[in-house]
Design a protein around this motif. Structure first.
Motif, PDB file in Angstrom:
ATOM      1  N   ARG A  47     -10.769  -3.075  -2.882  1.00 29.86           N
ATOM      2  CA  ARG A  47     -10.171  -2.256  -1.859  1.00 29.86           C
ATOM      3  C   ARG A  47     -10.684  -0.836  -2.014  1.00 29.86           C
ATOM      4  NH1 ARG A  47      -3.775  -1.582  -2.111  1.00 29.86           N
ATOM      5  NH2 ARG A  47      -4.313   0.238  -0.853  1.00 29.86           N
ATOM      6  N   GLN A  48     -10.818  -0.168  -0.871  1.00 34.10           N
ATOM      7  CA  GLN A  48     -11.310   1.211  -0.895  1.00 34.10           C
ATOM      8  C   GLN A  48     -10.359   2.089  -0.106  1.00 34.10           C
ATOM      9  OE1 GLN A  48     -15.195   2.125   0.941  1.00 34.10           O
ATOM     10  NE2 GLN A  48     -15.570   3.543  -0.741  1.00 34.10           N
ATOM     11  N   ASP A  49      -9.763   3.034  -0.793  1.00 29.03           N
ATOM     12  CA  ASP A  49      -8.873   4.013  -0.188  1.00 29.03           C
ATOM     13  C   ASP A  49      -9.537   5.379  -0.266  1.00 29.03           C
ATOM     14  OD1 ASP A  49      -6.707   2.101  -2.051  1.00 29.03           O
ATOM     15  OD2 ASP A  49      -6.597   2.145   0.133  1.00 29.03           O
ATOM     16  N   GLY A  91     -10.867   8.729  -1.197  1.00 27.60           N
ATOM     17  CA  GLY A  91     -10.877   9.457  -2.459  1.00 27.60           C
ATOM     18  C   GLY A  91     -10.647   8.616  -3.697  1.00 27.60           C
ATOM     19  N   MET A  92     -10.529   7.287  -3.525  1.00 29.28           N
ATOM     20  CA  MET A  92     -10.221   6.435  -4.686  1.00 29.28           C
ATOM     21  C   MET A  92     -11.388   5.563  -5.107  1.00 29.28           C
ATOM     22  SD  MET A  92      -7.119   7.057  -5.599  1.00 29.28           S
ATOM     23  CE  MET A  92      -6.501   5.639  -6.490  1.00 29.28           C
ATOM     24  N   GLY A  93     -12.494   5.621  -4.398  1.00 31.52           N
ATOM     25  CA  GLY A  93     -13.609   4.762  -4.766  1.00 31.52           C
ATOM     26  C   GLY A  93     -13.313   3.300  -4.505  1.00 31.52           C
ATOM     27  N   LEU A  94     -14.008   2.437  -5.225  1.00 34.24           N
ATOM     28  CA  LEU A  94     -13.872   0.991  -5.072  1.00 34.24           C
ATOM     29  C   LEU A  94     -13.055   0.455  -6.243  1.00 34.24           C
ATOM     30  CD1 LEU A  94     -17.583   0.446  -4.143  1.00 34.24           C
ATOM     31  CD2 LEU A  94     -15.690  -0.305  -2.693  1.00 34.24           C
ATOM     32  N   ARG A  95     -11.946  -0.178  -5.943  1.00 31.69           N
ATOM     33  CA  ARG A  95     -11.111  -0.734  -7.000  1.00 31.69           C
ATOM     34  C   ARG A  95     -11.120  -2.253  -6.900  1.00 31.69           C
ATOM     35  NH1 ARG A  95      -5.427   2.165  -6.844  1.00 31.69           N
ATOM     36  NH2 ARG A  95      -5.698   1.932  -4.593  1.00 31.69           N
ATOM     37  N   LEU A  96     -11.380  -2.909  -8.012  1.00 31.00           N
ATOM     38  CA  LEU A  96     -11.506  -4.361  -8.049  1.00 31.00           C
ATOM     39  C   LEU A  96     -10.135  -5.018  -8.024  1.00 31.00           C
ATOM     40  CD1 LEU A  96     -13.546  -6.727  -8.381  1.00 31.00           C
ATOM     41  CD2 LEU A  96     -13.177  -6.507 -10.857  1.00 31.00           C
ATOM     42  N   ILE A  97      -9.943  -5.937  -7.078  1.00 32.59           N
ATOM     43  CA  ILE A  97      -8.659  -6.634  -6.961  1.00 32.59           C
ATOM     44  C   ILE A  97      -8.695  -7.929  -7.783  1.00 32.59           C
ATOM     45  CG2 ILE A  97      -6.973  -7.621  -5.361  1.00 32.59           C
ATOM     46  CD1 ILE A  97      -8.324  -5.974  -3.136  1.00 32.59           C
ATOM     47  N   TYR A  98      -9.642  -8.792  -7.460  1.00 33.30           N
ATOM     48  CA  TYR A  98      -9.876 -10.052  -8.163  1.00 33.30           C
ATOM     49  C   TYR A  98     -11.366 -10.340  -8.132  1.00 33.30           C
ATOM     50  CZ  TYR A  98      -5.106 -12.003  -8.680  1.00 33.30           C
ATOM     51  OH  TYR A  98      -3.813 -12.265  -9.067  1.00 33.30           O
ATOM     52  N   TYR A  99     -11.810 -11.157  -9.064  1.00 31.91           N
ATOM     53  CA  TYR A  99     -13.175 -11.614  -9.011  1.00 31.91           C
ATOM     54  C   TYR A  99     -13.261 -13.050  -9.493  1.00 31.91           C
ATOM     55  CZ  TYR A  99     -13.591 -10.625 -14.060  1.00 31.91           C
ATOM     56  OH  TYR A  99     -13.430 -10.594 -15.423  1.00 31.91           O
ATOM     57  N   ALA A 150       2.521  -5.045   2.658  1.00 27.79           N
ATOM     58  CA  ALA A 150       3.257  -3.786   2.510  1.00 27.79           C
ATOM     59  C   ALA A 150       2.371  -2.636   2.999  1.00 27.79           C
ATOM     60  CB  ALA A 150       3.636  -3.567   1.049  1.00 27.79           C
ATOM     61  N   PRO A 151       2.976  -1.546   3.493  1.00 24.01           N
ATOM     62  CA  PRO A 151       2.172  -0.403   3.967  1.00 24.01           C
ATOM     63  C   PRO A 151       1.185   0.120   2.926  1.00 24.01           C
ATOM     64  CG  PRO A 151       4.427  -0.171   4.711  1.00 24.01           C
ATOM     65  CD  PRO A 151       4.422  -1.354   3.782  1.00 24.01           C
ATOM     66  N   SER A 152       1.521  -0.011   1.638  1.00 23.45           N
ATOM     67  CA  SER A 152       0.626   0.456   0.568  1.00 23.45           C
ATOM     68  C   SER A 152      -0.669  -0.361   0.493  1.00 23.45           C
ATOM     69  CB  SER A 152       1.337   0.395  -0.785  1.00 23.45           C
ATOM     70  OG  SER A 152       1.704  -0.952  -1.075  1.00 23.45           O
ATOM     71  N   GLN A 153      -0.701  -1.493   1.182  1.00 23.07           N
ATOM     72  CA  GLN A 153      -1.902  -2.322   1.188  1.00 23.07           C
ATOM     73  C   GLN A 153      -2.825  -1.995   2.370  1.00 23.07           C
ATOM     74  OE1 GLN A 153       0.332  -6.115   0.853  1.00 23.07           O
ATOM     75  NE2 GLN A 153      -0.809  -6.456  -1.053  1.00 23.07           N
ATOM     76  N   THR A 154      -2.460  -0.975   3.148  1.00 22.39           N
ATOM     77  CA  THR A 154      -3.371  -0.480   4.179  1.00 22.39           C
ATOM     78  C   THR A 154      -4.610   0.069   3.491  1.00 22.39           C
ATOM     79  OG1 THR A 154      -1.618   0.058   5.753  1.00 22.39           O
ATOM     80  CG2 THR A 154      -3.680   1.293   5.946  1.00 22.39           C
ATOM     81  N   SER A 155      -5.778  -0.468   3.860  1.00 20.22           N
ATOM     82  CA  SER A 155      -6.998  -0.112   3.159  1.00 20.22           C
ATOM     83  C   SER A 155      -8.196  -0.757   3.853  1.00 20.22           C
ATOM     84  CB  SER A 155      -6.913  -0.597   1.707  1.00 20.22           C
ATOM     85  OG  SER A 155      -7.985  -0.087   0.936  1.00 20.22           O
ATOM     86  N   VAL A 156      -9.362  -0.467   3.336  1.00 23.61           N
ATOM     87  CA  VAL A 156     -10.575  -1.197   3.725  1.00 23.61           C
ATOM     88  C   VAL A 156     -10.895  -2.149   2.584  1.00 23.61           C
ATOM     89  CG1 VAL A 156     -12.998  -1.062   4.361  1.00 23.61           C
ATOM     90  CG2 VAL A 156     -11.423   0.741   5.086  1.00 23.61           C
ATOM     91  N   GLY A 190     -16.891  -5.262   5.372  1.00 22.56           N
ATOM     92  CA  GLY A 190     -15.532  -4.771   5.192  1.00 22.56           C
ATOM     93  C   GLY A 190     -14.558  -5.259   6.241  1.00 22.56           C
ATOM     94  N   THR A 191     -13.281  -5.274   5.846  1.00 21.83           N
ATOM     95  CA  THR A 191     -12.169  -5.555   6.762  1.00 21.83           C
ATOM     96  C   THR A 191     -11.239  -4.355   6.723  1.00 21.83           C
ATOM     97  OG1 THR A 191     -12.230  -7.957   6.462  1.00 21.83           O
ATOM     98  CG2 THR A 191     -10.149  -6.996   7.214  1.00 21.83           C
ATOM     99  N   ARG A 192     -11.018  -3.761   7.904  1.00 24.56           N
ATOM    100  CA  ARG A 192     -10.102  -2.611   7.984  1.00 24.56           C
ATOM    101  C   ARG A 192      -8.725  -3.122   8.321  1.00 24.56           C
ATOM    102  NH1 ARG A 192     -14.981  -1.554   8.208  1.00 24.56           N
ATOM    103  NH2 ARG A 192     -15.864   0.466   7.733  1.00 24.56           N
ATOM    104  N   LEU A 193      -7.817  -3.016   7.357  1.00 27.95           N
ATOM    105  CA  LEU A 193      -6.483  -3.599   7.473  1.00 27.95           C
ATOM    106  C   LEU A 193      -5.438  -2.490   7.527  1.00 27.95           C
ATOM    107  CD1 LEU A 193      -4.797  -6.226   7.435  1.00 27.95           C
ATOM    108  CD2 LEU A 193      -4.785  -6.061   4.942  1.00 27.95           C
ATOM    109  N   SER A 194      -4.614  -2.523   8.572  1.00 36.07           N
ATOM    110  CA  SER A 194      -3.509  -1.569   8.707  1.00 36.07           C
ATOM    111  C   SER A 194      -2.197  -2.325   8.715  1.00 36.07           C
ATOM    112  CB  SER A 194      -3.633  -0.767  10.002  1.00 36.07           C
ATOM    113  OG  SER A 194      -4.772   0.059   9.977  1.00 36.07           O
ATOM    114  N   ILE A 195      -1.258  -1.841   7.910  1.00 34.83           N
ATOM    115  CA  ILE A 195       0.052  -2.501   7.822  1.00 34.83           C
ATOM    116  C   ILE A 195       1.118  -1.502   8.232  1.00 34.83           C
ATOM    117  CG2 ILE A 195       1.670  -3.682   6.304  1.00 34.83           C
ATOM    118  CD1 ILE A 195      -1.079  -4.392   4.714  1.00 34.83           C
ATOM    119  N   LEU A 196       1.840  -1.843   9.290  1.00 37.24           N
ATOM    120  CA  LEU A 196       2.812  -0.902   9.863  1.00 37.24           C
ATOM    121  C   LEU A 196       4.221  -1.167   9.334  1.00 37.24           C
ATOM    122  CD1 LEU A 196       1.478  -1.151  13.506  1.00 37.24           C
ATOM    123  CD2 LEU A 196       0.800   0.465  11.731  1.00 37.24           C
TER     124      LEU A 196
END
Lengths: 112, 112
Positions: free
Chosen positions: B36-38, B40-48, B82-88, B106-112
């Motif tokens: 996921r990429q937020d 100013g946060m760079g690329l953070r690995l979720i699973y591999y 959850a809204p905190s999972q809004t990310s690319v 990429g997938t641009r995901l918005s959670i309202l």
């Protein structure tokens, strides 16, 4: 675990000048160090990489240097052009089967 | 040569909805990754997944599950968004760990 620090977070240069981005890593077992370029709204793309058995690698205007003793590596871009403007990420990993750990990125702006 | 294909490209969800992001690669790579990429946060690995049949947690796995369906496909599931999972979200693949990674668009995901 591995930690990769990247500096600076932003870098502005005049067209034609050189740009240098530095990364440090914590795990001395790391042996693979790629650099990625990400243009706005696009996916990261590999631009150059280096392995620990080599101290320097060059590809046209781009070069990467590695100092294993100090555990740092740098990206050098010479004769910068406006199309070099992007976010650049460094990364590090160990042997086959291991994941990449990315730095937090450097936003490079090249002004005409 | 499609490389790494992600679907969908954009998605808007309501809090609590579930969603599966799809990723497929046609390069016969062994290893696949979800980041996921937020800002100013760079690329953070979720699973591999280092190889078919294996999956491992990355830096930020909470709230996500993955399935390595076969060598080509690696999906990411949000069970209760959850809204905190809004990310690319970026999927990537590599021949093995410690080798160049190829990213999807990429997938641009918005959670309202």
């Amino acid at each position: 675990g591995e930690n990769v620090e990247q500096h600076p977070s932003t870098l502005s240069v005049q067209e034609g000048d050189s740009a240098v981005i530095k990364c440090t890593y914590s795990d001395s077992a790391s042996n693979y160090f790629p650099w990625y370029k990400q243009e706005l709204g696009k996916r990261p793309q590999l631009i150059i990489d280096i392995r620990s058995n080599v101290g320097e690698k060059k590809d046209q205007r781009i070069a990467v240097t590695l100092n294993k003793t100090a555990k740092h590596f740098s990206l050098h871009i010479t004769e910068t052009q406006p199309e070099d403007s992007a976010v650049y990420f460094c990364a590090a990993s160990k042997n086959r089967g291991d994941k990449l750990i990315f730095g937090t990125g450097t936003r490079l702006q090249v002004f005409p | 040569n499609a490389g790494v294909t992600q679907t969908p490209k954009f998605q808007v969800l309501k809090t609590g909805q579930s969603m599966t992001l799809q990723c497929a690669q046609d390069m016969n790579h062994n290893s696949m990754y979800w980041y996921r990429q937020d800002p100013g946060m760079g690329l953070r690995l979720i699973y591999y997944s280092a190889s078919e049949g294996t999956t491992d947690k990355g830096e930020v796995p909470n709230g996500y599950n993955v399935s390595r369906l076969n060598k080509r496909e690696f999906s990411l599931r949000l069970e209760s968004a959850a809204p905190s999972q809004t990310s690319v979200y970026f999927c990537a693949s590599s021949p093995d760990g410690g080798q160049p990674q190829h990213f999807g668009d990429g997938t641009r995901l918005s959670i309202l």
